[in-house]
Design an enzyme around this catalytic site. Sequence first.
Site, mmCIF file in Angstrom:
data_model
loop_
_atom_site.group_PDB
_atom_site.id
_atom_site.type_symbol
_atom_site.label_atom_id
_atom_site.label_comp_id
_atom_site.label_asym_id
_atom_site.label_seq_id
_atom_site.Cartn_x
_atom_site.Cartn_y
_atom_site.Cartn_z
ATOM 1 N N SER A 131 66.904 -22.079 35.061
ATOM 2 C CA SER A 131 67.666 -21.619 35.859
ATOM 3 C C SER A 131 68.673 -21.051 34.949
ATOM 4 O O SER A 131 69.950 -20.672 34.379
ATOM 5 C CB SER A 131 68.474 -22.133 36.447
ATOM 6 N N GLY A 132 68.298 -19.609 34.793
ATOM 7 C CA GLY A 132 69.393 -18.520 34.105
ATOM 8 C C GLY A 132 69.880 -17.604 34.895
ATOM 9 O O GLY A 132 71.022 -17.798 36.143
ATOM 10 N N GLU A 243 85.692 -13.565 35.023
ATOM 11 C CA GLU A 243 85.036 -13.492 34.033
ATOM 12 C C GLU A 243 84.535 -11.964 34.245
ATOM 13 O O GLU A 243 84.822 -11.552 32.831
ATOM 14 C CB GLU A 243 83.994 -14.617 33.812
ATOM 15 N N ARG A 244 83.856 -11.535 35.363
ATOM 16 C CA ARG A 244 83.898 -10.186 34.526
ATOM 17 C C ARG A 244 84.988 -9.001 34.252
ATOM 18 O O ARG A 244 84.796 -8.365 33.804
ATOM 19 C CB ARG A 244 83.112 -9.421 36.514
ATOM 20 N N GLN A 337 74.585 5.296 14.546
ATOM 21 C CA GLN A 337 73.726 6.351 14.291
ATOM 22 C C GLN A 337 74.377 7.609 13.311
ATOM 23 O O GLN A 337 74.223 7.870 12.556
ATOM 24 C CB GLN A 337 73.121 7.206 15.507
ATOM 25 N N GLY A 340 75.130 6.613 9.357
ATOM 26 C CA GLY A 340 73.715 7.350 8.851
ATOM 27 C C GLY A 340 73.506 5.516 8.209
ATOM 28 O O GLY A 340 73.636 4.550 8.668
ATOM 29 N N GLY A 365 74.762 -12.812 33.413
ATOM 30 C CA GLY A 365 74.561 -12.166 34.526
ATOM 31 C C GLY A 365 74.256 -10.524 33.971
ATOM 32 O O GLY A 365 74.944 -9.957 33.791
ATOM 33 N N SER A 367 72.547 -6.690 33.027
ATOM 34 C CA SER A 367 72.622 -5.750 33.660
ATOM 35 C C SER A 367 71.544 -5.278 35.709
ATOM 36 O O SER A 367 71.733 -4.808 36.344
ATOM 37 C CB SER A 367 72.612 -4.339 33.199
HETATM 38 C C1 LIG Z 1 74.948 -16.019 22.860
HETATM 39 C C2 LIG Z 1 74.766 -16.093 24.879
HETATM 40 C C3 LIG Z 1 75.726 -16.770 25.438
HETATM 41 C C4 LIG Z 1 75.851 -17.557 26.494
HETATM 42 N N1 LIG Z 1 77.228 -18.052 26.809
HETATM 43 C C5 LIG Z 1 76.956 -18.838 27.833
HETATM 44 C C6 LIG Z 1 78.082 -19.485 28.798
HETATM 45 O O1 LIG Z 1 78.940 -19.713 27.870
HETATM 46 N N2 LIG Z 1 77.705 -20.033 29.106
HETATM 47 C C7 LIG Z 1 76.629 -20.110 30.336
HETATM 48 O O2 LIG Z 1 76.983 -20.585 31.826
HETATM 49 N N3 LIG Z 1 75.789 -19.158 30.126
HETATM 50 C C8 LIG Z 1 75.970 -18.665 28.916
HETATM 51 N N4 LIG Z 1 74.866 -17.637 28.481
HETATM 52 C C9 LIG Z 1 73.476 -17.124 29.356
HETATM 53 C C10 LIG Z 1 73.771 -16.342 30.134
HETATM 54 O O3 LIG Z 1 74.279 -16.181 31.656
HETATM 55 C C11 LIG Z 1 72.322 -15.897 30.951
HETATM 56 O O4 LIG Z 1 71.224 -16.089 29.082
HETATM 57 C C12 LIG Z 1 71.613 -15.172 31.477
HETATM 58 O O5 LIG Z 1 72.869 -15.088 32.730
HETATM 59 C C13 LIG Z 1 69.900 -14.699 31.546
HETATM 60 O O6 LIG Z 1 69.905 -15.865 32.240
HETATM 61 P P1 LIG Z 1 68.452 -15.848 31.290
HETATM 62 O O7 LIG Z 1 68.545 -15.601 29.164
HETATM 63 O O8 LIG Z 1 67.272 -17.437 30.738
HETATM 64 O O9 LIG Z 1 67.533 -14.802 31.871
HETATM 65 P P2 LIG Z 1 66.390 -14.985 32.368
HETATM 66 O O10 LIG Z 1 66.880 -15.469 34.177
HETATM 67 O O11 LIG Z 1 65.012 -15.521 32.309
HETATM 68 O O12 LIG Z 1 66.342 -13.244 33.326
HETATM 69 C C14 LIG Z 1 64.586 -13.185 31.856
HETATM 70 C C15 LIG Z 1 65.594 -11.248 32.202
HETATM 71 O O13 LIG Z 1 64.937 -11.195 33.752
HETATM 72 C C16 LIG Z 1 65.142 -10.093 34.746
HETATM 73 N N5 LIG Z 1 65.655 -10.607 35.740
HETATM 74 C C17 LIG Z 1 65.550 -11.612 35.872
HETATM 75 N N6 LIG Z 1 65.572 -12.211 37.350
HETATM 76 C C18 LIG Z 1 65.937 -11.315 38.071
HETATM 77 C C19 LIG Z 1 65.825 -10.164 39.246
HETATM 78 N N7 LIG Z 1 65.914 -11.336 40.299
HETATM 79 N N8 LIG Z 1 65.531 -9.027 39.413
HETATM 80 C C20 LIG Z 1 65.672 -8.669 38.396
HETATM 81 N N9 LIG Z 1 65.726 -8.437 37.025
HETATM 82 C C21 LIG Z 1 65.513 -10.221 37.293
HETATM 83 C C22 LIG Z 1 66.858 -10.633 33.712
HETATM 84 O O14 LIG Z 1 67.750 -9.319 33.917
HETATM 85 C C23 LIG Z 1 66.429 -10.418 31.742
HETATM 86 O O15 LIG Z 1 66.215 -9.432 32.286
HETATM 87 C C24 LIG Z 1 75.016 -17.226 27.621
HETATM 88 C C25 LIG Z 1 73.386 -16.305 27.163
HETATM 89 C C26 LIG Z 1 73.713 -16.182 25.205
HETATM 90 C C27 LIG Z 1 72.808 -15.248 24.933
#
Ligand SMILES: Cc1cc2nc3c(=O)[nH]c(=O)nc-3n(C[C@H](O)[C@H](O)[C@H](O)COP(=O)(O)OP(=O)(O)OC[C@H]3O[C@@H](n4cnc5c(N)ncnc54)[C@H](O)[C@@H]3O)c2cc1C
Length: 380
Positions: A131-132, A243-244, A337, A340, A365, A367
């Site tokens: 769950s991202g 946070e935003r 860019q 260079g 979250g 873009s």
């Molecule tokens: C270096 C780093 C630090 C972080 N730190 C933290 C932290 O401290 N605590 C924490 O809780 N999290 C943290 N995160 C997690 C971050 O918030 C998530 O990676 C992010 O919310 C996206 O989740 P995901 O990586 O599972 O991607 P996914 O949810 O699998 O998404 C993959 C792609 O699909 C797109 N997508 C998914 N659903 C939709 C939709 N409904 N409509 C359109 N497009 C969609 C996404 O935009 C993305 O391009 C961190 C991430 C990174 C890389």
Amino acid sequence: MDLEFTDEQEMFRRSVRELFAREFGRDYVRGCDRDKRPPTEAFQALGALGYLGINIPQDYGGGGAGAVDVAILLEESGRGFLDLALWVFRVVSHGGHAVSAHGTPEQRERYLPKIAGGELSVCFALTEPESGSDAAALKTAAKPTGAGYEVTGQKIFCSGFKVSDFVLTATRTSTRERKHQGITNLFIPTGSPGLTATPLETLGHWPLGTTLLHFDQVEVPEDNRIGPQDGGWPLLTDMLEYERLCLSAARTGAAQAALDDTLDYVKQRHQFGQPIGKFQAISHKLADMQVMVDISRMLVYRYAHRLDKGVATARDAATLKLYAAESYKAVSDLGLQALGGYGYTMEYDLQRHFRESRLGTIGGGTSEIQRNIIAKTMGL
Ligand SMILES: Cc1cc2nc3c(=O)[nH]c(=O)nc-3n(C[C@H](O)[C@H](O)[C@H](O)COP(=O)(O)OP(=O)(O)OC[C@H]3O[C@@H](n4cnc5c(N)ncnc54)[C@H](O)[C@@H]3O)c2cc1C
């Protein structure tokens, strides 16, 4: 809307900027980045000056300041050292803001004075392997035991864990019809038995790092719960919106630093008998970078102003997060860019901005998710 800063705010901005220039300049930043070393000295210096408690009520040893002051701190910290700003952001948001706004009086007494003094650092674990973007689908289970909770599950991308004393962890305490229900937030000590962290190799964010967390029957006392049992989602949305502000202010400062470096470079680098900044193809890049930084800054302070007035919306937060993150990414790319081949070397800082800016459009979250939030408010 009043976009003027008070004399005190201007003075505050100057003192943060001067602190970085004087004590934690370019060599310090590069050293921490290269060695993947947390900027502990700089963090402690901010704590000693009382900056880490900026948004904590004065009764608890904080500065009692509003969102505009928080944005100034984050913007200037981001301009000096983005990774440090991201550490400050976690403490201010997941610590100071979460406990001030959602903690009990006893929790405020227990945590806030220490957070304000820089003695207690906090990170945040919401994201899980499955769950991202769909954050409310989280599964990490917190089983009520009578005395508290037993937490079992996994979190991924928990950043700043290695410098934190507590991890604010979103858990599931019950399964309900709606996934947004049944969520409970716990302040879990990072040294708890059964909690292990595995570092992840990433493109950037090296000084603080990010980790995969395993919770194996971790015991958490009842009074470490922040907010109600099963009703934790509103705290999470409040925090994500706060946070935003912090992330966007920090990235606006970092974008300004990338722009400053690029401007210096294009004035000094000569090709074809003139500074490269005199070529329209280059000067237009700089103009575009300047416009993006200016708009990001305006959006930061518009949102901060609305937060202070209590009229900020989820759409305001999403607009700011989307624009500031995409702008920092574009500014870093254009800057690299313009430098260079030198922009591609580790001798210049544009490569770091290029790497760090890629996280902006993903973390906190993506873009795409910000666009979804905005489109939804438009009836789409
Ligand atoms: C270096 C780093 C630090 C972080 N730190 C933290 C932290 O401290 N605590 C924490 O809780 N999290 C943290 N995160 C997690 C971050 O918030 C998530 O990676 C992010 O919310 C996206 O989740 P995901 O990586 O599972 O991607 P996914 O949810 O699998 O998404 C993959 C792609 O699909 C797109 N997508 C998914 N659903 C939709 C939709 N409904 N409509 C359109 N497009 C969609 C996404 O935009 C993305 O391009 C961190 C991430 C990174 C890389």
